[in-house]
Design a protein around this motif. Structure first.
Motif, short mmCIF file in Angstrom:
data_model
loop_
_atom_site.label_atom_id
_atom_site.label_comp_id
_atom_site.label_asym_id
_atom_site.label_seq_id
_atom_site.Cartn_x
_atom_site.Cartn_y
_atom_site.Cartn_z
N ALA A 191 46.00 46.60 54.13
CA ALA A 191 46.41 45.91 52.89
C ALA A 191 45.26 45.04 52.36
CB ALA A 191 47.65 45.05 53.14
N ARG A 192 44.61 44.33 53.28
CA ARG A 192 43.48 43.47 52.90
C ARG A 192 42.34 44.31 52.34
NH1 ARG A 192 43.61 40.45 57.18
NH2 ARG A 192 42.07 41.56 58.43
N GLN A 193 42.07 45.46 52.99
CA GLN A 193 41.00 46.33 52.51
C GLN A 193 41.32 46.90 51.13
OE1 GLN A 193 40.81 49.00 55.89
NE2 GLN A 193 38.98 47.98 56.71
N LEU A 194 42.57 47.21 50.89
CA LEU A 194 42.98 47.69 49.56
C LEU A 194 42.79 46.61 48.50
CD1 LEU A 194 46.14 49.73 50.59
CD2 LEU A 194 44.25 50.63 49.20
N ALA A 195 43.13 45.37 48.85
CA ALA A 195 42.94 44.25 47.90
C ALA A 195 41.46 44.11 47.53
CB ALA A 195 43.47 42.95 48.51
N MET A 196 40.59 44.22 48.54
CA MET A 196 39.14 44.13 48.29
C MET A 196 38.66 45.30 47.43
SD MET A 196 37.79 42.89 52.04
CE MET A 196 38.11 41.22 52.62
N PHE A 197 39.16 46.49 47.73
CA PHE A 197 38.80 47.70 46.98
C PHE A 197 39.16 47.54 45.50
CE2 PHE A 197 40.40 51.71 45.20
CZ PHE A 197 39.26 52.51 45.26
N THR A 243 45.14 40.61 23.78
CA THR A 243 43.82 40.52 24.44
C THR A 243 43.83 41.42 25.66
OG1 THR A 243 43.67 38.23 23.75
CG2 THR A 243 42.13 38.94 25.44
N LYS A 244 42.82 42.23 25.80
CA LYS A 244 42.74 43.10 26.98
C LYS A 244 42.68 42.21 28.22
CE LYS A 244 40.15 46.76 29.15
NZ LYS A 244 38.85 47.39 29.33
N ARG A 245 43.67 42.37 29.07
CA ARG A 245 43.77 41.49 30.24
C ARG A 245 42.77 41.91 31.31
NH1 ARG A 245 46.87 41.88 34.80
NH2 ARG A 245 47.98 43.66 33.95
N GLU A 246 41.96 40.96 31.76
CA GLU A 246 41.10 41.22 32.90
C GLU A 246 41.86 40.82 34.15
OE1 GLU A 246 36.97 39.60 34.81
OE2 GLU A 246 37.03 39.85 32.65
N VAL A 247 42.13 41.81 35.00
CA VAL A 247 42.93 41.56 36.20
C VAL A 247 42.17 40.59 37.11
CG1 VAL A 247 44.00 42.66 38.21
CG2 VAL A 247 43.92 43.86 36.03
N SER A 248 42.85 39.55 37.57
CA SER A 248 42.20 38.57 38.44
C SER A 248 42.36 38.97 39.91
CB SER A 248 42.81 37.19 38.22
OG SER A 248 44.13 37.15 38.72
N ILE A 249 41.52 38.41 40.76
CA ILE A 249 41.60 38.68 42.20
C ILE A 249 42.92 38.13 42.76
CG2 ILE A 249 40.52 38.21 44.45
CD1 ILE A 249 37.81 38.22 43.00
N ASP A 250 43.35 36.98 42.25
CA ASP A 250 44.64 36.40 42.68
C ASP A 250 45.79 37.36 42.37
OD1 ASP A 250 43.49 34.14 43.65
OD2 ASP A 250 43.90 32.91 41.89
N TYR A 251 45.75 37.94 41.15
CA TYR A 251 46.81 38.86 40.72
C TYR A 251 46.81 40.12 41.60
CZ TYR A 251 49.62 41.93 37.75
OH TYR A 251 50.58 42.79 37.28
N ILE A 252 45.62 40.63 41.90
CA ILE A 252 45.49 41.82 42.76
C ILE A 252 46.10 41.54 44.14
CG2 ILE A 252 43.82 43.27 44.01
CD1 ILE A 252 42.03 43.00 41.44
N GLN A 253 45.79 40.37 44.69
CA GLN A 253 46.34 40.02 46.02
C GLN A 253 47.86 39.94 45.99
OE1 GLN A 253 43.86 37.24 48.62
NE2 GLN A 253 43.16 36.67 46.60
N LYS A 254 48.40 39.42 44.85
CA LYS A 254 49.86 39.31 44.73
C LYS A 254 50.49 40.70 44.66
CE LYS A 254 53.54 37.13 42.01
NZ LYS A 254 54.42 38.31 42.15
N VAL A 255 49.91 41.59 43.86
CA VAL A 255 50.45 42.96 43.71
C VAL A 255 50.42 43.69 45.05
CG1 VAL A 255 50.02 45.21 42.65
CG2 VAL A 255 49.96 43.16 41.25
N VAL A 256 49.28 43.62 45.75
CA VAL A 256 49.14 44.31 47.04
C VAL A 256 50.11 43.72 48.07
CG1 VAL A 256 47.56 44.81 48.96
CG2 VAL A 256 46.75 45.00 46.60
N SER A 257 50.21 42.38 48.11
CA SER A 257 51.12 41.71 49.06
C SER A 257 52.57 42.12 48.80
CB SER A 257 50.99 40.19 48.96
OG SER A 257 49.70 39.78 49.27
#
Length: 475
Positions: A414-420, A378-392
């Protein structure tokens, strides 16, 4: 000690809290503010006309009992309705409007039912003979409120849908725009509202149509030179449900004709329900005049369901299908498939199918095999939680630091990148992204995205950050 509006309301809230469900209290009473107390009349401010209508419809008795306890038999409740984001022929709310102006304030005695609403306006346009033509609603009766389970992720949208189904065209939710990512239940909820209206008001003409099909019908009408007939047909609909309205992006002619149809329906007290994969503020190539109309009513977001809601959805599906499954297996599936309801139900169907076709018992091991295959395919839809973990992880900080209020430059970036990346890789609204990344507002997210774009083109090191994180999120 002098009695104030706040003390009276606090005492009322204590009583109400003990007598209703915690989530109902949180949704419908926490946002209310006590404003003033004059003799035996308590004034409270509610966020919208819908709040006022919902309280009168569902909580008038408990309000009356609680207020009578505090202020005696002659107690009165005055609602001050904050009319923000109000357009069209309704008067906007301003701070210094005199209290006598009814557009700024509506008062209602608690023991009087809501009965002073304007009667529904009748459609003055009747094409001879057309009322005799039966219009099929195109609704799917399998999509109902009963099997659309409530959770924190969909409570507002579901409550608004129920309100619209009870009084189509008679609430502040006109239009009702339901938006959210793929597989979260937008179409299901839109059908459920239509099905419920048909049950309650069989005389009403309800029509469900996708924006894609609506566009094709319009193109055909232009080709056949019967554009007016197309418009007139849609003007006689009592409840119009248009799915995936973002499909109108860039289609100027279709937007223009929908604008006129929408205006006619709205002015005549008809109900419009729309679904979209994004909030109005994020829609591209939709005319401003149409976007402003989308904001007349309510935009309600469907978010990714939490773990408890996912478990409830699976148990409900299994119950409806007459299948018995151990709780630990249900919880395993719910824990590992988080993206949307469609994938969740798909995984459980695959598990049942594998079990019955291969005559295997449903075990955790079988569930693990199915879930792994399902997630991989299944094509994975990246979650906001996952994005925050990767950026952190990339910047070697924890998520709490990323979300904190600190203004240290490297943490802010870092926070701005997570939002982007949340805006780039998910279909969440700006408001939803902001609330999940440190409880910021949509303007902060918009600013973050612009900052990342600017720094990417002027700062080589920052550009490398963007490239590295993009690779990690694209794996």
């Amino acid at each position: 000690m002098s009695v104030t509006a706040q003390t009276v309301w606090n005492n009322c809230l204590e009583f109400i809290k003990d007598n209703i469900q915690p989530q109902a209290y949180k949704t419908w009473f926490e946002p209310i503010q006590a404003v003033k107390l004059t003799d035996n009349a308590l004034s409270i401010q509610v966020p919208s006309k819908f709040f006022y209508e919902w309280l009168e419809e569902h909580y008038v008795k408990i309000l009356k009992v609680s207020l009578t306890k505090e202020l005696g038999e002659k107690a009165k409740l005055v609602y001050i309705i904050k009319m923000e984001n109000t357009y069209g022929n309704k008067q906007p709310f301003t701070e210094k409007i005199p209290s006598a102006n009814r557009s700024a304030m509506k008062s209602q005695e608690v023991d009087v039912p809501l009965n002073n609403k304007s009667p529904e306006l009748r459609n003055p346009f009747v094409i001879p003979g057309i009322r005799n033509v039966k219009i099929e609603s195109q609704l799917n009766p399998n999509y109902s409120f009963e099997n659309f389970l409530e959770g924190d992720s969909n409570r507002l949208a579901r409550s608004a849908g129920l309100a619209v189904a009870s009084k189509p065209g008679g609430t502040s939710f006109n239009p009702l725009l339901i938006f959210g990512g793929v597989g979260l239940g937008k179409t299901h909820l839109a059908h459920a509202i239509g099905v419920d209206i048909k049950d309650k008001y069989p005389e009403k003409t309800v029509l469900y149509i996708s924006a894609e099909k609506f566009t094709q019908q319009y193109i055909d009408s232009v080709k056949k030179n019967n554009r007016n007939d197309f418009i007139h047909f849609y003007q006689i609909i009592d409840v119009l449900i248009i799915d995936d309205v973002q499909f109108l992006s860039g289609k100027t002619g279709t937007q223009d004709v929908f604008f006129h149809i929408f205006n006619h329906l709205h002015q005549n007290g008809k109900q419009v329900i729309l679904t979209s994969d994004k909030a109005p503020v994020d829609m591209q190539d939709i005319e401003q005049r149409l976007l402003s109309r989308f904001k007349w009513g309510l935009s309600a977001e469907l978010q990714t369901p939490d773990f408890e809601t996912r478990v409830s959805i699976l148990k409900n599906k299994l119950y409806r299908d007459g299948v018995d499954m151990p709780d630990d297996i249900i919880e395993y599936v719910a824990k590992n498939i988080k993206s949307n309801v469609r994938e969740l139900e798909g995984a459980i169907i695959s598990l049942i199918a594998q079990s019955s076709f291969n005559k295997k018992e449903i075990t955790i091991d079988l569930a693990r095999v199915i879930v792994e295959k399902f997630v991989k395919n299944t094509k994975r839809e990246v979650s906001i939680d996952y994005i925050q973990k990767v950026v952190s992880d990339y910047f070697q900080m924890d998520i709490d630091t990323l979300q904190s209020k600190t203004r240290k430059r490297h943490i802010v970036q870092a926070r701005q990148l997570a939002m982007f990346f949340a805006k780039k890789f998910t279909k969440a609204s700006l408001a939803s992204i902001g609330s999940q990344i440190g409880k910021r507002d949509h303007a902060t997210v918009l600013h973050a995205c612009k900052t990342v774009d600017n720094l990417s083109s002027t700062d080589k090191q920052f550009k490398k950050y963007v490239e590295d994180i993009t690779k990690k999120l694209s794996v």
